[in-house]
Every structure is written in structure tokens, then in C-alpha cells.
Design an enzyme around this catalytic site. Structure first.
Site, PDB file in Angstrom:
ATOM      1  N   PRO A 224       0.802  -1.230   0.000  1.00  0.00           N
ATOM      2  CA  PRO A 224       0.000   0.000   0.000  1.00  0.00           C
ATOM      3  C   PRO A 224       0.836   1.282   0.000  1.00  0.00           C
ATOM      4  O   PRO A 224       0.267   2.365  -0.074  1.00  0.00           O
ATOM      5  CB  PRO A 224      -0.802  -0.121   1.298  1.00  0.00           C
ATOM      6  CG  PRO A 224       0.019  -0.993   2.176  1.00  0.00           C
ATOM      7  CD  PRO A 224       0.725  -1.953   1.275  1.00  0.00           C
ATOM      8  N   ASP A 247       4.091   1.564 -11.515  1.00  0.00           N
ATOM      9  CA  ASP A 247       2.786   2.202 -11.644  1.00  0.00           C
ATOM     10  C   ASP A 247       2.705   3.522 -10.893  1.00  0.00           C
ATOM     11  O   ASP A 247       3.540   3.835 -10.059  1.00  0.00           O
ATOM     12  CB  ASP A 247       1.710   1.275 -11.067  1.00  0.00           C
ATOM     13  CG  ASP A 247       1.298   0.223 -12.073  1.00  0.00           C
ATOM     14  OD1 ASP A 247       1.654   0.380 -13.252  1.00  0.00           O
ATOM     15  OD2 ASP A 247       0.628  -0.739 -11.668  1.00  0.00           O
ATOM     16  N   LYS A 269      -1.013   4.932 -15.152  1.00  0.00           N
ATOM     17  CA  LYS A 269      -2.201   5.367 -15.885  1.00  0.00           C
ATOM     18  C   LYS A 269      -2.963   6.302 -14.960  1.00  0.00           C
ATOM     19  O   LYS A 269      -3.395   5.901 -13.883  1.00  0.00           O
ATOM     20  CB  LYS A 269      -3.089   4.170 -16.234  1.00  0.00           C
ATOM     21  CG  LYS A 269      -2.373   3.069 -17.010  1.00  0.00           C
ATOM     22  CD  LYS A 269      -3.368   2.004 -17.439  1.00  0.00           C
ATOM     23  CE  LYS A 269      -2.670   0.776 -18.001  1.00  0.00           C
ATOM     24  NZ  LYS A 269      -2.541  -0.309 -17.036  1.00  0.00           N
ATOM     25  N   GLY A 301       0.013  -2.542  -4.097  1.00  0.00           N
ATOM     26  CA  GLY A 301      -0.748  -3.586  -3.408  1.00  0.00           C
ATOM     27  C   GLY A 301      -0.274  -4.968  -3.801  1.00  0.00           C
ATOM     28  O   GLY A 301       0.919  -5.252  -3.834  1.00  0.00           O
ATOM     29  N   MET A 382     -10.824   1.680  -6.358  1.00  0.00           N
ATOM     30  CA  MET A 382     -11.149   2.670  -7.400  1.00  0.00           C
ATOM     31  C   MET A 382     -12.605   3.113  -7.274  1.00  0.00           C
ATOM     32  O   MET A 382     -13.318   3.223  -8.270  1.00  0.00           O
ATOM     33  CB  MET A 382     -10.893   2.067  -8.797  1.00  0.00           C
ATOM     34  CG  MET A 382      -9.434   1.735  -9.012  1.00  0.00           C
ATOM     35  SD  MET A 382      -9.114   0.798 -10.516  1.00  0.00           S
ATOM     36  CE  MET A 382      -9.407  -0.876  -9.971  1.00  0.00           C
TER      37      MET A 382
END
Ligand code: SAH
Length: 458
Positions: A224, A247, A269, A301, A382
Site C-alpha cells: 500500500p 505504476d 495510468k 498492493g 477505485m
């Protein structure tokens, strides 16, 4: 060097431990790993030692020490909880020339026990001759990190390959050069982790004069965000990587664990902005691995939860590039930890759903009827932008407006923020809280009154 480090063969040896309390237990933990016949003498023993006696791992003589206990002993540990008694035992052993270790009495000891890093058959022993136990512990921790669990298996495999190499290279100096090359790469710990099959292949390639090793890709869970929540395997992988493809949600603290010389490629992204597509990411991974590089694909994660890992695995497999997966702590687990709440509670929920608020088509549809039931619990990834949609769908299917919802933003990070709300107030409270970071919505989870101190990244 006052103390000579030696590795003592314990087969058929009798080792006498006088004492069955905490001091003896600490020594026994190591002794039990050996082949020795262990005899413990004491009127009373602790529960752990008693368990070992019941399991037949040692013999317990239930009485006080007698000098006849020394008969046939190769080593003696005077480890009662009484210093005077230990001194008497040590003297009796010394009089018979039997090497003795007396707990907490260095001068009465003929031998002392080192700190160990145990990767049987590879054993590293660390001693400071009593000058600095803290340094010994620090060295042990450092070596524990650097020597992967596979070290022992590696050594065993080397043993079988040695004969093969010997058959092909009769000259000892040639063989030594050969093994130095196999083990002398830039990262020993990565080499120790290779599977026995890969090692065999490396040896064959080297013998054939082709020593290019194929690259590979590790899909690594970055957790996390708090670097404390990385696995040891992830740390090792970062340390060994030539290329790190990462990421948006991978934290700086985690990235810093890679080598400075590694190549870092950002492929994040950003929601609602034009960003790199998945096929382009797959291509980077394939290309770098085919160059023979060791590639770490770092995902926030756990890499297998909402991480599009399958697409990357398929692309790599299509090129016969080996892929290894290192799991990470998923944000739902970190979010639950942040509020001291169990994700599954006996008598309340038998299941928890991990949902995504978005999918390729927009807001993601779910099995709302089952989630809306009184005990439906879910962790939504999300979900911030989809909160009004989720609220609407759940209420439409009969969920109580007072159902508790907890939103954990930046779980485990120094800027972690927890918002306790209800389904009714979810979108408004999210707006008021001004959540900008990644967040998990824990549906059905309320504030608990607990006393806790959180371990957050600084
Ligand atoms: N593979 C990741 C999830 C990737 S999807 C995992 O296992 O956690 C991205 C979503 O993860 C974010 O939108 C957010 O919902 C969640 N997330 C990632 N890091 C988070 C963090 N530190 N705190 C809360 N949620 C987080």
C-alpha cells in the site's frame, strides 16, 4: 582470535544440558536442529522443553545434577537459572576436560555460542568474542536479508553438479575459475535464488561457452505504499533489478529500494487522462527481458488484484520469458489494519467481496442484491469517483441508508486519512473530505473503539 570457530560433528554425540528453564530453552532451540543425543537434567522443566521431551527430541532426567551426568558427554551446557549452580557444573566439566558453556558466565566458558544464520547445509556463524552482542545481532539481521531461503537448496544442487563439471574439467584451477564465474555475478543473492533447473542450465550454457543468461520478469507487489509493508522477497527483487517498470501508486519510499543504476520506467495510468496503454507496457516488459535484463514490474498492493497481471503474464509467456510473482499486501488489508477491524467477523460475515468501482465500460455493475443484504461487506477499489453510483445501486436494492462505510485514503502512508460515514452520507462526506489520494471504501465497516498506535510511513 581467542575463540576458534569450528563446526562440531554431532552424530552419536551426547550433549548434556543442565537446566530446563528459559536459559536452557534458548540453547536447546539450536541444539535440537543437530543430530546429537540431548540429555536434559533438572527437577523441573518449562512447557516447551517438556513438549520436546514428549516428542522424543530429547531425554529428560528429572532430578538434580550429578557429576555422573558428565559421563560420555561431548559438550556440556550449564544453563540452570542459578549462577552458583552453573559455576559448580562448569567446574566439574572443566575438571574432566569436557568443553562447557555456562550461561551468562563468560570466564567459566570453554566455548561460547555464535549467532547463526541457518540455511542448512550452509551455516554462517557470527561471533564478536562477547564485545558487542548488538553488532552480532545487526550482522545476523543483515545476512538474514541477503541470504535467501533457497541458499541451502542451491548448495545441495551445486554438490551434484560438481561431479559433472569435474568429469569435463579435470584441472582444479579451471574448475575454480568456472565456479567463480557462476557465482561471481553482480548479485549473489539473486543467483542463490535461481531454481535448481536454472542453475543446471547455467552450468550447461557455461560449459558450452555460451553464458548469456535469459532475462526474466518479476511481477512484484509493492504493497500500500509504506516500505515497511514490503515482503523480503520484494526487497530482494528490487535490489537485484536491472529495470524497474512501475505504476502511479507505487510510493517513492518503495522505489528508493532499487539500485541507483537501475533503469526506471514509469508506466502509470492517470484516471481521466491519456496515458500509456496496456499493450505498450507489455511490449516494454518483453523487450527488456529479451535483452537479457532482470525486470521488476512493480504494482501497487498485490499484483494479482485489479492489476491486469494476466495480460502481462500472457504477453511474456508468448515469448517464453519466465515470469515470477511476488505477492504484496493489498490495499483492502492495509485499510482494515488502519481501522483495527477484521475483514471477516465470526457471526457477521462469511465472505467479503473485493470490488472495483470502475471497469473498462465505466462504473462497474456488481451483484447489488447480495451486497445490499444486511451483512453484505465489501472493499471497493477505485471507488471514490463511483461512490454516488454505488450508493444509488445499493439503496435501490434495499440496503439500509445507515449502513456504516469507512473510507481509508492513503492507507499505511504518512498522509493516511480515515473517514467514517454511512451509505446515506457517503458521496457528500467523500466530497467534504476532499479525497485526492488512492482510497478504499469499506462497506459495512464501522468505527471501532480500540486503543492503537499506527505504524505509518514517515
Ligand atoms: N493491486 C492493487 C490495486 C490496484 S487498483 C492492490 O492490491 O491494492 C488501484 C486502487 O487501489 C486505488 O484506486 C485504490 O482504491 C487502491 N489503493 C492503492 N493503494 C492504496 C492505499 N495506499 N490506500 C488506499 N487505497 C489504495
Amino acid at each position: 582470535m581467542r575463540y576458534l570457530p569450528i563446526h562440531f560433528d554431532t552424530r552419536d554425540a551426547k550433549i548434556l544440558v543442565v537446566g530446563g528453564g528459559p536459559a536452557a530453552e534458548a540453547k536447546l532451540r539450536t541444539l535440537l536442529k543437530t543430530d546429537a543425543n540431548i540429555v536434559v537434567v533438572d527437577t523441573d522443566i518449562g512447557p516447551e522443553v517438556a513438549r520436546w521431551a514428549t516428542q522424543g527430541k530429547l531425554v529428560w532426567e528429572q532430578r538434580d545434577f550429578d557429576t555422573s551426568d558428565l559421563d560420555g558427554a561431548s559438550l556440556v551446557y550449564a544453563a540452570t537459572e542459578n549462577d552458583d549452580v552453573n559455576a559448580v557444573i562448569a567446574e566439574a566439566a572443566a575438571a574432566r576436560q569436557i568443553p562447557v558453556n555456562a550461561a551468562d558466565q563468560r570466564d567459566a566458558c570453554r566455548f561460547i555460542t555464535p549467532a547463526l544464520v541457518d540455511r542448512t547445509p550452509v551455516i554462517v556463524s557470527i561471533g564478536t568474542e562477547g564485545t558487542s552482542p548488538a553488532l552480532a545481532r545487526a550482522l545476523k539481521a543483515d545476512l538474514e536479508m541477503r541470504l535467501p531461503p533457497e541458499t541451502g537448496a542451491f548448495a545441495l544442487k551445486t554438490k551434484t553438479l560438481r561431479d559433472h563439471v569435474k568429469g569435463l574439467m579435470p584441472d582444479l584451477a579451471d574448475r575454480q575459475r568456472f565456479w567463480a564465474k557462476i557465482l561471481g555475478g553482480k548479485d549473489l543473492s539473486a543467483q542463490l535464488r535461481v531454481s535448481p533447473e536454472t542453475l543446471e542450465k547455467q552450468v550447461e550454457l557455461n560449459l558450452a561457452g555460451e553464458d548469456e543468461t535469459a532475462g526474466k520478469v518479476l511481477l512484484v507487489g509493492a504493497g500500500p505504499g509504506n516500505p515497511d509493508m514490503l515482503t523480503t522477497a520484494a526487497r530482494r527483487a528490487l535490489h537485484a533489478a536491472d529495470v524497474i517498470v512501475y505504476d502511479r501508486l507505487v510510493s517513492d519510499g518503495v522505489l528508493e529500494l532499487g539500485r541507483r543504476e537501475a533503469e526506471y520506467i514509469y508506466v502509470g495510468k492517470t484516471p481521466g487522462e491519456p496515458s500509456i496503454g496496456q499493450p505498450a507496457i507489455n511490449e516494454i516488459l518483453v523487450e527488456k527481458a529479451l535483452e537479457g535484463l532482470s525486470v521488476v514490474r512493480l504494482k501497487s498492493g498485490d499484483p494479482l488484484i485489479f492489476g491486469r497481471a494476466d495480460e502481462e503474464i500472457d504477453a511474456l509467456s508468448a515469448h517464453n520469458i519466465p515470469v515470477e510473482i511476488i505477492p504484496g499486501i493489498t490495499s483492502a488489508a492495509a485499510a482494515a489494519a488502519a481501522i483495527n477491524s477484521s475483514l471477516t467477523t465470526r457471526g457477521t460475515n462469511r465472505a467479503i467481496s473485493f470490488l472495483t468501482g470502475h471497469d473498462a465500460k465505466g462504473f462497474a455493475e456488481q451483484d447489488w442484491a447480495s451486497l445490499a443484504r444486511p451483512n453484505g461487506r465489501a472493499a471497493v477499489y477505485m471507488g471514490v469517483g463511483a461512490s454516488r453510483f454505488i450508493q444509488g445501486r445499493l439503496m435501490l436494492h434495499g440496503a439500509e441508508p445507515d449502513r456504516p462505510v469507512t473510507v481509508v485514503e492513503n492507507a499505511s502512508r504518512s498522509n493516511q486519512i480515515i473517514t467514517y460515514t454511512t451509505l446515506r452520507n457517503l458521496p457528500d462526506d467523500i466530497a467534504t473530505a476532499g479525497i485526492k489520494g488512492p482510497a478504499i471504501l469499506l462497506i459495512g465497516y464501522a468505527e471501532r473503539e480500540t486503543f492503537s498506535e499506527k505504524r505509518l510511513a514517515v
